[in-house]
Design an enzyme around this catalytic site. Structure first.
Site, PDB file in Angstrom:
ATOM      1  N   LEU A 185       0.856  -1.179   0.000  1.00  0.00           N
ATOM      2  CA  LEU A 185       0.000   0.000   0.000  1.00  0.00           C
ATOM      3  C   LEU A 185       0.893   1.230   0.000  1.00  0.00           C
ATOM      4  O   LEU A 185       1.662   1.447   0.940  1.00  0.00           O
ATOM      5  CB  LEU A 185      -0.918   0.006   1.229  1.00  0.00           C
ATOM      6  CG  LEU A 185      -1.725  -1.276   1.490  1.00  0.00           C
ATOM      7  CD1 LEU A 185      -2.773  -1.022   2.562  1.00  0.00           C
ATOM      8  CD2 LEU A 185      -2.374  -1.789   0.213  1.00  0.00           C
ATOM      9  N   LYS A 267      -8.832   2.700   7.706  1.00  0.00           N
ATOM     10  CA  LYS A 267      -7.788   1.696   7.511  1.00  0.00           C
ATOM     11  C   LYS A 267      -8.394   0.315   7.275  1.00  0.00           C
ATOM     12  O   LYS A 267      -7.893  -0.459   6.451  1.00  0.00           O
ATOM     13  CB  LYS A 267      -6.846   1.671   8.726  1.00  0.00           C
ATOM     14  CG  LYS A 267      -5.945   2.893   8.842  1.00  0.00           C
ATOM     15  CD  LYS A 267      -4.989   2.978   7.664  1.00  0.00           C
ATOM     16  CE  LYS A 267      -4.067   4.181   7.752  1.00  0.00           C
ATOM     17  NZ  LYS A 267      -3.090   4.068   8.829  1.00  0.00           N
ATOM     18  N   GLY A 289       3.176   0.663   5.593  1.00  0.00           N
ATOM     19  CA  GLY A 289       4.271   1.417   6.197  1.00  0.00           C
ATOM     20  C   GLY A 289       3.979   1.843   7.619  1.00  0.00           C
ATOM     21  O   GLY A 289       4.599   2.787   8.124  1.00  0.00           O
ATOM     22  N   GLN A 298      -2.274   3.677  14.853  1.00  0.00           N
ATOM     23  CA  GLN A 298      -1.186   2.705  14.883  1.00  0.00           C
ATOM     24  C   GLN A 298      -0.782   2.307  16.302  1.00  0.00           C
ATOM     25  O   GLN A 298       0.367   1.952  16.563  1.00  0.00           O
ATOM     26  CB  GLN A 298       0.015   3.247  14.095  1.00  0.00           C
ATOM     27  CG  GLN A 298      -0.310   3.409  12.617  1.00  0.00           C
ATOM     28  CD  GLN A 298       0.771   4.107  11.821  1.00  0.00           C
ATOM     29  OE1 GLN A 298       1.901   4.267  12.295  1.00  0.00           O
ATOM     30  NE2 GLN A 298       0.443   4.536  10.615  1.00  0.00           N
ATOM     31  N   CYS A 458      15.393  14.609 -19.738  1.00  0.00           N
ATOM     32  CA  CYS A 458      16.008  13.395 -19.216  1.00  0.00           C
ATOM     33  C   CYS A 458      16.327  12.499 -20.400  1.00  0.00           C
ATOM     34  O   CYS A 458      15.883  12.750 -21.523  1.00  0.00           O
ATOM     35  CB  CYS A 458      15.112  12.679 -18.200  1.00  0.00           C
ATOM     36  SG  CYS A 458      13.611  11.962 -18.900  1.00  0.00           S
TER      37      CYS A 458
END
Length: 484
Positions: A185, A267, A289, A298, A458
């Site tokens: 994710l 979540k 992460g 978390q 580039c």
């Protein structure tokens, strides 16, 4: 000129069948990557090493080969060597002397030898003989076995002598595709880039799942991060980038869900959706992460509640890392400047988030969602081969212009990585050229003179198109793509 690729020690410790499989896979990965640099690249596998030969007529490729090898998972280190033949220990010394005479003048040195094959001498005898000769017949200060200023590294295999001219540290880890696939994710921030990289390094083919909460600008920025990670560290294998339009979910959360539960519910909805997508792709694990205690969702309690929404394995490689350590790693792998310019959308959803969610309450809140919400979101998800990002950008870059000639009041910005720019500098007579690496452009473009038009350059035109589209989405219209 050759490179000797040394396997990561964990590979060397595997059983014989596993070691052979890992080594063979690493050989294939190296070949896949280097063939994109030059079709004549030669890669040969041995039991404990892999040889890479630089074409004799293309010595300029050595640096490009070395840079690519340094970013391939499964490699402990790489040594660049020059090859010689020898008949005796004295012959070895005679060939080493002219190469190192000037390098060790006025310095301390030591000789280190690694030997394989059958010989009438051992490694220590060669070190003593060559070291003694260099000490006696050069202007070196003397031999110092600990912390010398110059180390003369030699490798002997059969009747071949290899003088090590350069050592390049590798990523370590396992060769790509020796582990099963994962779905990472990715939001474009500090954490998700590092967690994705860690699974690439661990040998898992890492696909990307992006939940779009911020429109086209957000998606373009995240695609740049994913493309950079794949191009730099995982180019040997094809992966998918899945974009999920998640605005309808956010809208229902804001309208129907209790304020304190919003973060955890969001979540859980992400995990449910990702699990459905992963199952379709034949993938058994999701990577996030998340880091313990970093934000309200978390905490251990909340992570436990989040995990209960699916049977899919959820992997969190950053779970015990400090934020500064994550940022440092982000800087090392080249995604820091992307992350700095990436807007954060998840953090504004809940004003008073709970840190101890109760599963029953969360599940009760989730009954307020439309019954077919997840089904609709999954059906609307778009999966593309990550190599198609450049082609996709071509179809969306109609607002900007690709030019081959440069007018007055136009400035060329070379957005290549510093080492690439140094190897092949862009020089255009009478034209102002600024050098801003692509990963710094988003943060530095606002400081440029707004009265001028900037042409992004580039080598292949891929990153310049991505950056041009990103800048246009931010409201800048004085930007074009330069393709000479």
């Amino acid at each position: 000129m050759k490179f000797i690729v040394k396997l990561y020690p964990e590979i060397m410790m595997k059983s014989k069948p596993v070691r052979m499989r890992f080594t063979k896979m690493l050989e294939t990965n190296i070949r896949n990557v280097l063939k994109k640099v030059d079709e004549d690249a030669k890669v040969q596998r041995q039991w404990d090493r892999i040889w890479v030969k630089v074409p004799n007529d293309k010595p300029e490729l050595a640096q490009a080969f070395g840079e690519r090898l340094a970013c391939i998972p499964g490699i402990a280190h790489v040594v660049q060597v020059d090859e010689y033949s020898f008949t005796s220990v004295d012959d070895i010394y005679q060939q080493v002397l002219p190469v190192y005479r000037d390098q060790i003048a006025g310095k301390t040195f030591c000789v280190r030898v690694k030997r394989t094959g059958s010989h009438d001498f051992n490694s220590i005898e060669v070190e003593r003989y060559v070291g003694g000769g260099l000490n006696q017949f050069t202007d070196a200060i003397g031999v110092r076995l600990k912390n010398p200023e110059v180390t003369v590294n030699l490798e002997i295999e059969g009747d071949k002598l290899y003088m090590v001219t350069k050592r390049i540290e590798g990523l370590g880890g396992f060769p790509m595709a020796t582990q099963e696939d994962v779905l990472s994710l990715i939001s474009g921030g500090f954490d998700s880039g590092v967690s994705s990289y860690q699974f690439i390094k661990k040998g898992a083919r890492t696909h990307y799942c992006f939940f779009n909460l911020g429109g086209a600008q957000h998606e373009i920025g995240v695609k740049q991060v994913a493309y950079h990670l794949w191009k730099t560290y995982g180019e040997s294998h094809k992966v998918k980038f899945v974009s999920v339009p998640f605005e309808p979910v956010v809208a229902e959360i804001l309208e129907k869900i209790d304020n304190g539960q919003m973060g955890v519910v969001l979540k859980r909805m992400m995990m449910r959706t990702a699990a459905r997508i992963a199952e379709r792709m034949g993938i058994q694990a999701i990577v996030t992460g998340e880091s313990l205690g970093q934000v309200s969702s978390q905490t251990l309690t909340n992570l436990n509640v989040i995990d209960r929404c699916t049977d899919m394995l959820i992997l969190r490689p950053l779970i015990a890392m400090d934020k500064q350590d994550i940022i440092n790693e982000c800087r090392r792998i080249g995604t820091e400047d992307f992350a700095k310019s990436m807007p954060e959308y998840c953090g504004v959803i809940s004003q008073k988030p709970t840190v101890k969610a109760v599963l029953a309450k969360v599940e009760a809140e989730e009954t307020k969602f439309s019954e077919d919400l997840i089904d609709r979101i999954v059906e609307q998800a778009v999966a593309i081969d990550i190599r198609e990002i450049a082609e996709q950008m071509n179809t969306r870059i109609t607002e900007t212009e690709t030019v081959v000639a440069i007018d007055t009041n136009e400035v060329v910005i070379d957005i290549r990585a510093p080492e690439e720019e140094e190897n092949k500098p862009l020089e255009i007579e009478g034209v102002e050229i600024k050098r801003i690496p692509f990963f710094k452009l988003a943060t530095q473009f606002a400081d440029l003179d707004k009265q001028k038009t900037y042409l992004l350059y580039c080598e292949r035109g891929v990153m310049s198109k991505l950056q041009a589209l990103y800048l246009i989405e931010q409201g800048y219209h004085n930007v074009k793509v330069y393709r000479p």
